[in-house]
Design an enzyme around this catalytic site. Sequence first.
Site, PDB file in Angstrom:
ATOM      1  N   TYR A   1       0.819  -1.214   0.000  1.00 56.80           N
ATOM      2  CA  TYR A   1       0.000   0.000   0.000  1.00 56.80           C
ATOM      3  C   TYR A   1       0.851   1.261   0.000  1.00 56.80           C
ATOM      4  CZ  TYR A   1      -4.426  -2.371   1.038  1.00 56.80           C
ATOM      5  OH  TYR A   1      -5.549  -3.133   0.979  1.00 56.80           O
TER       6      TYR A   1
ATOM      7  N   LYS B   1       3.778 -15.655   3.041  1.00 56.53           N
ATOM      8  CA  LYS B   1       4.020 -16.421   1.808  1.00 56.53           C
ATOM      9  C   LYS B   1       5.525 -16.638   1.716  1.00 56.53           C
ATOM     10  CE  LYS B   1       2.487 -18.292  -2.066  1.00 56.53           C
ATOM     11  NZ  LYS B   1       1.590 -19.478  -2.101  1.00 56.53           N
TER      12      LYS B   1
ATOM     13  N   ASP C   1      -2.261 -18.889   1.331  1.00 53.95           N
ATOM     14  CA  ASP C   1      -3.254 -19.659   0.562  1.00 53.95           C
ATOM     15  C   ASP C   1      -3.896 -20.725   1.447  1.00 53.95           C
ATOM     16  OD1 ASP C   1      -0.714 -20.806   0.578  1.00 53.95           O
ATOM     17  OD2 ASP C   1      -0.727 -21.386  -1.534  1.00 53.95           O
TER      18      ASP C   1
ATOM     19  N   ASP D   1      -6.003  -7.439   4.380  1.00 54.55           N
ATOM     20  CA  ASP D   1      -7.160  -6.828   3.703  1.00 54.55           C
ATOM     21  C   ASP D   1      -8.029  -7.929   3.086  1.00 54.55           C
ATOM     22  OD1 ASP D   1      -8.752  -4.773   2.463  1.00 54.55           O
ATOM     23  OD2 ASP D   1      -7.723  -5.239   0.583  1.00 54.55           O
TER      24      ASP D   1
ATOM     25  N   ASP E   1     -11.918  -9.720   4.561  1.00 51.46           N
ATOM     26  CA  ASP E   1     -13.167  -9.768   3.779  1.00 51.46           C
ATOM     27  C   ASP E   1     -13.672 -11.205   3.718  1.00 51.46           C
ATOM     28  OD1 ASP E   1     -12.986  -7.009   3.142  1.00 51.46           O
ATOM     29  OD2 ASP E   1     -13.762  -7.377   1.127  1.00 51.46           O
TER      30      ASP E   1
HETATM   31  C1  IPM Z   1     -10.117  -1.757   4.118  1.00 52.76           C
HETATM   32  C2  IPM Z   1     -10.424  -1.197   2.755  1.00 52.76           C
HETATM   33  C3  IPM Z   1      -9.318  -0.245   2.334  1.00 52.76           C
HETATM   34  C4  IPM Z   1      -8.036  -1.034   2.290  1.00 52.76           C
HETATM   35  C5  IPM Z   1      -9.603   0.457   0.987  1.00 52.76           C
HETATM   36  C6  IPM Z   1     -10.855   1.301   1.075  1.00 52.76           C
HETATM   37  C7  IPM Z   1      -8.458   1.234   0.489  1.00 52.76           C
HETATM   38  O1  IPM Z   1     -10.614  -2.233   1.851  1.00 52.76           O
HETATM   39  O2  IPM Z   1      -9.955  -0.970   5.060  1.00 52.76           O
HETATM   40  O3  IPM Z   1     -10.043  -2.986   4.264  1.00 52.76           O
HETATM   41  O4  IPM Z   1      -7.747  -1.715   1.295  1.00 52.76           O
HETATM   42  O5  IPM Z   1      -7.283  -0.989   3.257  1.00 52.76           O
HETATM   43 MG    MG Z   2     -10.619  -4.153   2.724  1.00 53.26          MG
END
Ligand code: IPM
Ligand code: MG
Length: 372
Positions: free
Chosen positions: A142, A199, A231, A255, A259
């Site tokens: 990032y 990884k 993975d 990240d 999710d």
């Molecule tokens: C998160 C989001 C952010 C990230 C985006 C909005 C840039 O997905 O906080 O998980 O990737 O960190």
């Molecule tokens: Mg995210």
Amino acid sequence: MSNAAITVLQGDGVGPEVTEQALQVLRAVEAVYDHAFVFHQGLVGQDAIAAEGAAISDATFEMCARSDAVLFGAVGGAPSGRADGGPRPEQALFRLRKEFGFFANLRPVRPAEPMYGASPVRPERLKGTDMVFVRELSAGLYYGHLESVPGKPSGIDRTGPDPKAVDTLTYTGQEIERVVRTAFGIAARRGHRVTSVDKANVLSSSVLWREVVEEVARDHPTVDHEHMLVDTCAMELLRNPARFDVVVTENLFGDILTDEASVLAGSIGMLPSASLGVRRVEGGLFGLYEPVHGSAPDIAGQDRANPVGAILSAALLLRHSLGLEREAAAVEAAVEEVLHRGYRTPDVQESGRTVVGTRDMGRLVRDTLAQA
Ligand code: IPM
Ligand code: MG
């Protein structure tokens, strides 16, 4: 009585409506427990770009700096690809995370039992699931474009016949150590198990990551640890989620995996997060609190968004920045009670449950809190 200052940045899409509910819950906490928080509001994301020319202005940034905590909604618009051009809403988050040194992003995943039916994962696999992700938040891919290494570490070179894009993944030993120490510290106060995800069969940064984990582990004899390839972790999260206690990993892996982990809780709308560094404030650590979900422009303004992630983020704010553990636990208990009584926002709707909108969900949590 706490007089803590809280900066509220609602942001884009569903950010304002879910943050409003989290804010109202904090006001209910004030009333029930006799606190007098001081709230400040600022622009962030698309509105800030339009009105102030940057995703977060210096003035708003300074206001955050003077606060005990930041309550954050969401930023982002329709996906526009990566930016070589003007300001993007996400830059607000990157600036806050980087300049405030928020290197540890805590994302607890603990599906409530009445929510098991909302997840595609079978209930017998969900049973006992209670984990905390510790995502490294201020380095890695990032931030490749901010590093001063030669040769422009991130960007697209379009000078040749075939365009070439590059992103750089860097970690220093210290950047790894501080987040890994945070993870072991948390594990020592809960299930005494750390899973470090990397990884290391491919990436140098992961090889260094493992070395640092081994060093930190020596200082924590009461905490077991294991290394897991990313993975494999992606698979184990769905196959056997209850095996995890504290999971620590680098920025991008964290990240993606969080999710994925959100499906265990039924919806990404359910998950809160806390971003912490080292700066102390009166009640604890200065921090930024935001739901894990994004701005969801497709459902914005329709009273359909799930405010639970935002409300639980406010609970984390009470705990980590204000030192109000009893209040934090009361908010979490109120959310659980409302879910137990069968109220659901559309994202976690099931037959036999009562579907409510964003505002009603917030009101139910406040009423429950006031009655408890
Ligand atoms: C998160 C989001 C952010 C990230 C985006 C909005 C840039 O997905 O906080 O998980 O990737 O960190
Ligand atoms: Mg995210």
